[in-house]
Design a protein around this motif. Structure first.
Motif, mmCIF file in Angstrom:
data_model
loop_
_atom_site.group_PDB
_atom_site.id
_atom_site.type_symbol
_atom_site.label_atom_id
_atom_site.label_comp_id
_atom_site.label_asym_id
_atom_site.label_seq_id
_atom_site.Cartn_x
_atom_site.Cartn_y
_atom_site.Cartn_z
ATOM 1 N N THR A 170 0.809 -1.228 0.000
ATOM 2 C CA THR A 170 0.000 0.000 0.000
ATOM 3 C C THR A 170 0.844 1.280 0.000
ATOM 4 O O THR A 170 0.285 2.376 0.040
ATOM 5 N N GLN A 171 2.177 1.105 -0.008
ATOM 6 C CA GLN A 171 3.096 2.253 -0.003
ATOM 7 C C GLN A 171 2.918 3.131 1.236
ATOM 8 O O GLN A 171 2.964 4.359 1.159
ATOM 9 N N GLN A 172 2.728 2.474 2.386
ATOM 10 C CA GLN A 172 2.647 3.178 3.663
ATOM 11 C C GLN A 172 3.961 3.026 4.416
ATOM 12 O O GLN A 172 4.705 2.070 4.183
ATOM 13 N N ASP A 173 4.234 3.951 5.324
ATOM 14 C CA ASP A 173 5.471 3.903 6.085
ATOM 15 C C ASP A 173 5.460 2.702 7.037
ATOM 16 O O ASP A 173 4.590 2.602 7.913
ATOM 17 N N VAL A 345 -5.890 -7.045 -0.246
ATOM 18 C CA VAL A 345 -5.674 -5.632 0.105
ATOM 19 C C VAL A 345 -5.603 -4.731 -1.133
ATOM 20 O O VAL A 345 -6.184 -3.636 -1.130
ATOM 21 N N PRO A 346 -4.882 -5.118 -2.216
ATOM 22 C CA PRO A 346 -4.859 -4.226 -3.390
ATOM 23 C C PRO A 346 -6.238 -3.938 -3.971
ATOM 24 O O PRO A 346 -6.432 -2.896 -4.609
ATOM 25 N N ILE A 347 -7.187 -4.836 -3.734
ATOM 26 C CA ILE A 347 -8.536 -4.643 -4.277
ATOM 27 C C ILE A 347 -9.358 -3.702 -3.412
ATOM 28 O O ILE A 347 -10.054 -2.814 -3.914
ATOM 29 N N VAL A 348 -9.263 -3.866 -2.078
ATOM 30 C CA VAL A 348 -10.124 -3.082 -1.186
ATOM 31 C C VAL A 348 -9.470 -1.780 -0.723
ATOM 32 O O VAL A 348 -10.179 -0.882 -0.242
ATOM 33 N N PHE A 349 -8.153 -1.663 -0.862
ATOM 34 C CA PHE A 349 -7.481 -0.475 -0.341
ATOM 35 C C PHE A 349 -7.988 0.820 -0.991
ATOM 36 O O PHE A 349 -8.195 1.824 -0.281
ATOM 37 N N ALA A 354 -11.063 5.924 -0.523
ATOM 38 C CA ALA A 354 -12.193 6.719 -1.016
ATOM 39 C C ALA A 354 -13.179 7.041 0.109
ATOM 40 O O ALA A 354 -13.836 8.086 0.085
ATOM 41 N N LEU A 355 -13.274 6.159 1.100
ATOM 42 C CA LEU A 355 -14.183 6.381 2.225
ATOM 43 C C LEU A 355 -13.588 7.302 3.284
ATOM 44 O O LEU A 355 -14.270 7.677 4.240
ATOM 45 N N GLY A 356 -12.317 7.654 3.127
ATOM 46 C CA GLY A 356 -11.686 8.603 4.035
ATOM 47 C C GLY A 356 -11.073 8.001 5.289
ATOM 48 O O GLY A 356 -10.745 8.718 6.237
ATOM 49 N N PHE A 357 -10.885 6.675 5.317
ATOM 50 C CA PHE A 357 -10.274 6.038 6.478
ATOM 51 C C PHE A 357 -8.754 6.193 6.442
ATOM 52 O O PHE A 357 -8.148 6.294 5.370
ATOM 53 N N ASP A 358 -8.147 6.180 7.620
ATOM 54 C CA ASP A 358 -6.696 6.292 7.721
ATOM 55 C C ASP A 358 -6.046 4.970 7.298
ATOM 56 O O ASP A 358 -6.405 3.906 7.821
ATOM 57 N N PRO A 359 -5.081 4.988 6.378
ATOM 58 C CA PRO A 359 -4.481 3.741 5.887
ATOM 59 C C PRO A 359 -3.663 3.006 6.946
ATOM 60 O O PRO A 359 -3.570 1.777 6.900
ATOM 61 N N ILE A 364 -3.748 -1.970 10.701
ATOM 62 C CA ILE A 364 -3.849 -2.678 11.975
ATOM 63 C C ILE A 364 -5.160 -3.455 12.060
ATOM 64 O O ILE A 364 -5.192 -4.614 12.517
ATOM 65 N N ILE A 365 -6.249 -2.847 11.598
ATOM 66 C CA ILE A 365 -7.554 -3.512 11.620
ATOM 67 C C ILE A 365 -7.529 -4.780 10.764
ATOM 68 O O ILE A 365 -8.023 -5.843 11.170
ATOM 69 N N ILE A 366 -6.926 -4.696 9.590
ATOM 70 C CA ILE A 366 -6.866 -5.849 8.701
ATOM 71 C C ILE A 366 -5.992 -6.954 9.288
ATOM 72 O O ILE A 366 -6.319 -8.139 9.196
#
Length: 431
Positions: A170-173, A345-349, A354-359, A364-366
């Motif tokens: 997801t290209q997150q830190d 994850v690549p499908i739902v991310f 788009a829903l504005g959730f923090d990645p 952590i939730i996933i």
């Protein structure tokens, strides 16, 4: 429906058919990715992807931490650190109600902090804790349930290989993800300890109470764990080192500690390197397959179409999130943790963004959702690992033992999904 839609649907059908035939998930994703890409663009471009993607994935700086964290976990396993963790925890809580269960959960959390692997944690603690719990009169159902559930902490408490892969995809830190896992990990440990205390029943005097002096003596054996955790996670939190640098330092320090203690000779070092190499190759194979499959998804615009479809339902942010998590819980019954993260994850991310959730919070939730898949049938990787280590324990017995822990995990998942600030507070204080 366009040609790309037909190709995408056909690709998923072939993918799940190959996995049902027990084709390794990385190979299955690679075959479908290259074949599907060729159907849309042509074989020339598809074969170019096949030539470039493996080299690009293996040489990526962000993925180089994976084999080093794996090596760190292997060194920790072979250095006998798990036995010292269990011994120290037993000295402090073994005399309490459900003492050995409490000690097992505590040792699992400590070992998770240096191994980053649920499978390694479950396998190691099966050898260390299960014989002691049996001697104390624990039923196999309770004992194996404690170990299987405690083992899931390995992919949440940092450093976590699964979190690192989520960050890469997801290209997150990755460092921020590691720090975000600390508070949810602590909450998980506390809830597990409370549950063990409640359900342990008659197992209130498994060990004799030891004096304060002996308790502190027992803590001397776990200095290595504290050193490693502070060096790796503390260094990331303070911004002193990158996650990759922390992984390298952690692997070196773990190996050095094992050598200085006389537990890692030349033979053990060679075996550890081979074990780490095998696991790393397996993970890289899955990652390469995932990258090829992601190219196929991109060319068919599957994530964008999924985002458009879900947002068009107009369910609202949290109902859509609940729908996604329910889907992950269902898929966790048939896919292992790594496959779920890499495939889904690549499908739902894009939907989550788009829903504005923090990645970071979503990561952590996933991972917590994936944890459930490691102890639920029919896959339940931790359950099969324990069954493989302790051959005289039935799968049905272990699955019955994890039922109360699944309930606690669901409560924790709802809590952290409803209050993102619990997860995001600590990362926001980072240097």
């Amino acid at each position: 429906m366009s040609e790309a839609d037909f190709v995408a649907i056909g690709g998923f059908v072939v993918l799940f058919a190959l996995m049902a035939l027990r084709v390794p998930v990385g190979i299955a994703m690679g075959v479908v990715g290259v074949g599907g890409f060729a159907q849309i663009v042509g074989w020339g471009a598809a074969l170019s992807q096949l030539a470039i993607t493996p080299l690009r994935t293996i040489t990526d700086y962000n993925t180089s931490l994976i084999p080093m964290f794996i090596l760190m976990g292997v060194f920790a396993t072979r250095s006998g650190i798990s036995s010292e963790l269990f011994g120290a925890a037993r000295a402090w809580v073994g005399h309490k109600r459900g003492g050995l269960g409490l000690a097992t959960i505590s040792a699992c959390s400590g070992f998770a902090a240096i191994s980053g692997s649920s499978v390694a944690t479950a396998a190691t603690m099966s050898r260390v804790a299960l014989p002691e719990m049996r001697k104390a009169g624990y039923s196999d159902e309770l004992a194996t349930g404690v170990i299987a559930s405690g083992g899931t902490l390995g992919i949440l408490i940092p450093p976590s290989v699964v979190l690192a892969i989520y960050g890469y995809i997801t290209q997150q830190d990755i460092g921020t993800l590691f720090i975000a896992g600390i508070v949810p990990g602590i909450i998980a440990v506390i809830m597990y300890l409370a549950l063990v205390w409640v359900i342990a029943g008659k197992h209130s005097a498994a060990s004799e109470k030891v004096g304060l002096k002996e308790r502190f003596i027992a803590l001397r054996g776990i200095w290595a764990v504290l050193l490693l955790f502070v060096s790796v996670v503390g260094g990331i939190y303070a911004g002193v080192v990158t996650p990759t640098e922390a992984a390298a330092a952690g692997a070196f320090l773990t190996g050095l500690i094992g050598v200085l203690r006389g537990r890692l000779g030349l033979r053990e070092l060679r075996i550890s390197l081979v074990d780490a190499l095998r696991t790393s190759v397996s993970i890289y194979t899955i990652l390469i397959g995932a990258m090829l499959f992601s190219s196929f998804l991109a060319i068919t615009q599957t994530p964008q179409k999924m985002t458009a479809w879900l947002t068009a339902l107009d369910l609202g942010a949290y109902p859509t999130l609940a729908l996604i998590l329910l889907f992950f819980l269902f898929m966790g019954c048939i896919l292992d943790a790594m496959a779920m993260i890499i495939l889904l994850v690549p499908i739902v991310f894009p939907v989550i963004m788009a829903l504005g959730f923090d990645p970071i919070w979503f990561g952590i939730i996933i991972v917590m959702t994936v944890e459930l898949g490691m102890i639920t049938p029919p896959i339940g990787m931790n359950v099969y690992i324990i069954n493989g280590v302790i051959r005289d324990t039935k799968l049905t017995t272990i699955f019955r033992g994890v039922v109360p822990f699944v309930g606690v995990d669901l409560v924790r998942l709802v809590l952290l999904a409803a209050i993102p600030a619990i997860t995001l507070w600590l990362p926001r204080t980072m240097s």
